[in-house]
Design a protein around this motif. Structure first.
Motif, PDB file in Angstrom:
ATOM      1  N   LYS A   2      46.477  36.241  30.222  1.00 37.27           N
ATOM      2  CA  LYS A   2      45.794  35.246  31.032  1.00 37.27           C
ATOM      3  C   LYS A   2      44.425  35.768  31.488  1.00 37.27           C
ATOM      4  CE  LYS A   2      48.668  31.952  30.806  1.00 37.27           C
ATOM      5  NZ  LYS A   2      48.244  30.769  30.049  1.00 37.27           N
ATOM      6  N   ASN A   3      43.496  34.839  31.659  1.00 42.53           N
ATOM      7  CA  ASN A   3      42.149  35.165  32.125  1.00 42.53           C
ATOM      8  C   ASN A   3      42.024  34.813  33.604  1.00 42.53           C
ATOM      9  OD1 ASN A   3      41.471  35.803  29.478  1.00 42.53           O
ATOM     10  ND2 ASN A   3      40.675  33.748  29.046  1.00 42.53           N
ATOM     11  N   ARG A  21      43.315  48.809  37.807  1.00 46.24           N
ATOM     12  CA  ARG A  21      44.677  48.562  37.284  1.00 46.24           C
ATOM     13  C   ARG A  21      44.618  47.916  35.900  1.00 46.24           C
ATOM     14  NH1 ARG A  21      48.731  51.066  40.512  1.00 46.24           N
ATOM     15  NH2 ARG A  21      48.109  50.872  42.689  1.00 46.24           N
ATOM     16  N   ILE A  22      43.641  47.032  35.684  1.00 47.98           N
ATOM     17  CA  ILE A  22      43.478  46.421  34.353  1.00 47.98           C
ATOM     18  C   ILE A  22      43.123  47.500  33.332  1.00 47.98           C
ATOM     19  CG2 ILE A  22      42.026  44.878  32.968  1.00 47.98           C
ATOM     20  CD1 ILE A  22      41.827  43.058  35.487  1.00 47.98           C
ATOM     21  N   GLU A  23      42.169  48.370  33.705  1.00 43.95           N
ATOM     22  CA  GLU A  23      41.733  49.422  32.781  1.00 43.95           C
ATOM     23  C   GLU A  23      42.845  50.422  32.489  1.00 43.95           C
ATOM     24  OE1 GLU A  23      38.199  50.835  34.700  1.00 43.95           O
ATOM     25  OE2 GLU A  23      37.089  49.017  34.212  1.00 43.95           O
ATOM     26  N   ALA A  24      43.724  50.634  33.468  1.00 50.99           N
ATOM     27  CA  ALA A  24      44.852  51.557  33.275  1.00 50.99           C
ATOM     28  C   ALA A  24      46.027  50.868  32.564  1.00 50.99           C
ATOM     29  CB  ALA A  24      45.312  52.090  34.630  1.00 50.99           C
ATOM     30  N   ASN A  25      45.842  49.582  32.207  1.00 54.57           N
ATOM     31  CA  ASN A  25      46.883  48.799  31.529  1.00 54.57           C
ATOM     32  C   ASN A  25      48.115  48.578  32.402  1.00 54.57           C
ATOM     33  OD1 ASN A  25      47.274  47.279  29.223  1.00 54.57           O
ATOM     34  ND2 ASN A  25      48.615  48.809  28.296  1.00 54.57           N
ATOM     35  N   GLU A  26      47.929  48.693  33.714  1.00 50.75           N
ATOM     36  CA  GLU A  26      49.022  48.423  34.653  1.00 50.75           C
ATOM     37  C   GLU A  26      49.031  46.950  35.057  1.00 50.75           C
ATOM     38  OE1 GLU A  26      48.387  51.097  37.905  1.00 50.75           O
ATOM     39  OE2 GLU A  26      48.495  52.864  36.630  1.00 50.75           O
ATOM     40  N   LEU A  27      47.916  46.279  34.826  1.00 54.97           N
ATOM     41  CA  LEU A  27      47.793  44.842  35.100  1.00 54.97           C
ATOM     42  C   LEU A  27      47.280  44.208  33.819  1.00 54.97           C
ATOM     43  CD1 LEU A  27      47.672  42.298  36.818  1.00 54.97           C
ATOM     44  CD2 LEU A  27      45.514  43.104  37.792  1.00 54.97           C
ATOM     45  N   LYS A  28      48.120  43.364  33.239  1.00 51.79           N
ATOM     46  CA  LYS A  28      47.811  42.828  31.905  1.00 51.79           C
ATOM     47  C   LYS A  28      47.215  41.422  32.023  1.00 51.79           C
ATOM     48  CE  LYS A  28      51.198  45.769  29.596  1.00 51.79           C
ATOM     49  NZ  LYS A  28      51.263  46.733  30.685  1.00 51.79           N
ATOM     50  N   VAL A  29      45.968  41.388  32.476  1.00 53.19           N
ATOM     51  CA  VAL A  29      45.163  40.159  32.498  1.00 53.19           C
ATOM     52  C   VAL A  29      43.742  40.548  32.091  1.00 53.19           C
ATOM     53  CG1 VAL A  29      46.513  39.052  34.338  1.00 53.19           C
ATOM     54  CG2 VAL A  29      44.496  40.401  34.943  1.00 53.19           C
ATOM     55  N   ASN A  30      42.943  39.554  31.754  1.00 53.14           N
ATOM     56  CA  ASN A  30      41.516  39.783  31.499  1.00 53.14           C
ATOM     57  C   ASN A  30      40.721  39.256  32.683  1.00 53.14           C
ATOM     58  OD1 ASN A  30      41.900  40.629  28.716  1.00 53.14           O
ATOM     59  ND2 ASN A  30      42.361  38.483  28.275  1.00 53.14           N
ATOM     60  N   CYS A  31      39.882  40.104  33.269  1.00 57.08           N
ATOM     61  CA  CYS A  31      38.978  39.619  34.321  1.00 57.08           C
ATOM     62  C   CYS A  31      37.701  39.143  33.634  1.00 57.08           C
ATOM     63  CB  CYS A  31      38.667  40.703  35.350  1.00 57.08           C
ATOM     64  SG  CYS A  31      37.650  40.077  36.710  1.00 57.08           S
ATOM     65  N   LYS A  32      37.543  37.819  33.562  1.00 58.17           N
ATOM     66  CA  LYS A  32      36.433  37.246  32.803  1.00 58.17           C
ATOM     67  C   LYS A  32      35.177  37.046  33.649  1.00 58.17           C
ATOM     68  CE  LYS A  32      37.127  35.858  28.965  1.00 58.17           C
ATOM     69  NZ  LYS A  32      37.026  36.543  27.649  1.00 58.17           N
ATOM     70  N   ALA A  33      35.346  37.012  34.978  1.00 60.07           N
ATOM     71  CA  ALA A  33      34.187  36.767  35.838  1.00 60.07           C
ATOM     72  C   ALA A  33      34.497  37.176  37.267  1.00 60.07           C
ATOM     73  CB  ALA A  33      33.806  35.288  35.808  1.00 60.07           C
ATOM     74  N   VAL A  34      33.445  37.633  37.946  1.00 63.01           N
ATOM     75  CA  VAL A  34      33.497  37.831  39.394  1.00 63.01           C
ATOM     76  C   VAL A  34      32.497  36.849  39.997  1.00 63.01           C
ATOM     77  CG1 VAL A  34      32.952  39.412  41.283  1.00 63.01           C
ATOM     78  CG2 VAL A  34      34.275  40.229  39.319  1.00 63.01           C
ATOM     79  N   GLU A  74      31.682  25.220  36.098  1.00 61.36           N
ATOM     80  CA  GLU A  74      31.085  25.317  34.752  1.00 61.36           C
ATOM     81  C   GLU A  74      31.282  26.710  34.170  1.00 61.36           C
ATOM     82  OE1 GLU A  74      27.065  23.986  34.251  1.00 61.36           O
ATOM     83  OE2 GLU A  74      27.413  22.198  35.478  1.00 61.36           O
ATOM     84  N   VAL A  75      31.066  27.735  35.005  1.00 61.37           N
ATOM     85  CA  VAL A  75      31.253  29.125  34.550  1.00 61.37           C
ATOM     86  C   VAL A  75      32.725  29.376  34.246  1.00 61.37           C
ATOM     87  CG1 VAL A  75      31.180  31.553  35.273  1.00 61.37           C
ATOM     88  CG2 VAL A  75      29.230  30.068  35.730  1.00 61.37           C
ATOM     89  N   LEU A  76      33.605  28.903  35.115  1.00 61.27           N
ATOM     90  CA  LEU A  76      35.045  29.134  34.927  1.00 61.27           C
ATOM     91  C   LEU A  76      35.536  28.505  33.626  1.00 61.27           C
ATOM     92  CD1 LEU A  76      36.325  28.482  38.570  1.00 61.27           C
ATOM     93  CD2 LEU A  76      35.702  30.675  37.523  1.00 61.27           C
ATOM     94  N   LYS A  77      35.023  27.313  33.312  1.00 53.06           N
ATOM     95  CA  LYS A  77      35.415  26.642  32.067  1.00 53.06           C
ATOM     96  C   LYS A  77      34.867  27.391  30.859  1.00 53.06           C
ATOM     97  CE  LYS A  77      36.003  21.929  33.799  1.00 53.06           C
ATOM     98  NZ  LYS A  77      35.342  20.617  33.990  1.00 53.06           N
ATOM     99  N   GLU A  78      33.602  27.795  30.966  1.00 47.29           N
ATOM    100  CA  GLU A  78      32.965  28.528  29.866  1.00 47.29           C
ATOM    101  C   GLU A  78      33.720  29.828  29.571  1.00 47.29           C
ATOM    102  OE1 GLU A  78      29.065  31.250  29.376  1.00 47.29           O
ATOM    103  OE2 GLU A  78      28.777  29.447  30.584  1.00 47.29           O
ATOM    104  N   LYS A  79      34.209  30.472  30.637  1.00 46.84           N
ATOM    105  CA  LYS A  79      34.918  31.749  30.491  1.00 46.84           C
ATOM    106  C   LYS A  79      36.423  31.555  30.228  1.00 46.84           C
ATOM    107  CE  LYS A  79      31.508  34.638  31.349  1.00 46.84           C
ATOM    108  NZ  LYS A  79      31.094  35.649  30.351  1.00 46.84           N
TER     109      LYS A  79
END
Length: 197
Positions: A2-3, A21-34, A74-79
């Protein structure tokens, strides 16, 4: 996977924890935007340091909350963002985002809701001299910290602690709890997708 998009207003310590946690693969999601509503928030630097696209939206630059949120959308949809994570975002979520992400917006709050809602929860608990406080992760609705609770964990308070020590204890609990609940929500959405397929 999930994104997610993480919404921030301040220094971004919870954001940093999520990205680690994402980088350590402990949290399996993609952070697409801040998404940030404060131009000088250090959270924006944290996002860039992790190679995550960050977007600053100045609420004052839009005639209404609706148009402000439409620009974000708009950004959330694009991402292709699946759900929203509020991490110290000090702005109420309006109808535009609530309608676009029904039961897909979560927030972390540094108290055991419904006790101590609002912006000064840790200080309020400290000044009330309660024996314990805690952390709540909940779905966001149109109220102030009123959405359905996903998970809560207690923090025992030592009466000898300063406000700073109380804050440290609550933040430590936030860092431990938030990423696990984000994973839980991502897993629920994955399951829902499979069930609908």
């Amino acid at each position: 996977m999930k994104n997610i998009a993480v919404f921030v207003s301040g220094s971004g310590t919870n954001l940093e924890e999520i990205l680690n946690r994402i980088e350590a693969n402990e949290l399996k999601v993609n952070c697409k935007a801040v998404i940030c509503d404060k131009e000088n928030a250090y959270a924006r630097d944290r996002a860039r340091n992790h190679g995550v696209d960050e977007f600053y939206f100045n609420p004052k630059a839009y005639p209404s909350k609706k148009e402000y949120e439409e620009a974000i959308l708009e950004v959330l949809k694009e991402k292709e963002v699946d759900f929203l994570v509020l991490s110290g975002y000090m702005r109420f979520i309006g109808k535009t985002l609530l309608d676009a992400y029904p039961s897909k917006i979560i927030n972390i709050h540094p108290a055991l809701l419904p006790s101590f809602p609002g912006a000064h929860a840790i200080q309020d608990a400290y000044e009330a001299q309660v024996p314990f406080t805690g952390v709540t992760v909940h779905y966001v609705d149109e109220g102030v910290d009123t959405g359905p609770v996903i998970r809560q964990e207690k923090v025992e308070l030592d009466p000898s602690w300063s406000l700073e020590q109380t804050e440290q204890a609550v933040h430590a609990k936030e860092y431990d709890l938030f990423y696990r609940v984000i994973q839980e929500v991502a897993d629920l959405l994955e399951k829902s997708d499979r069930d609908c397929a």
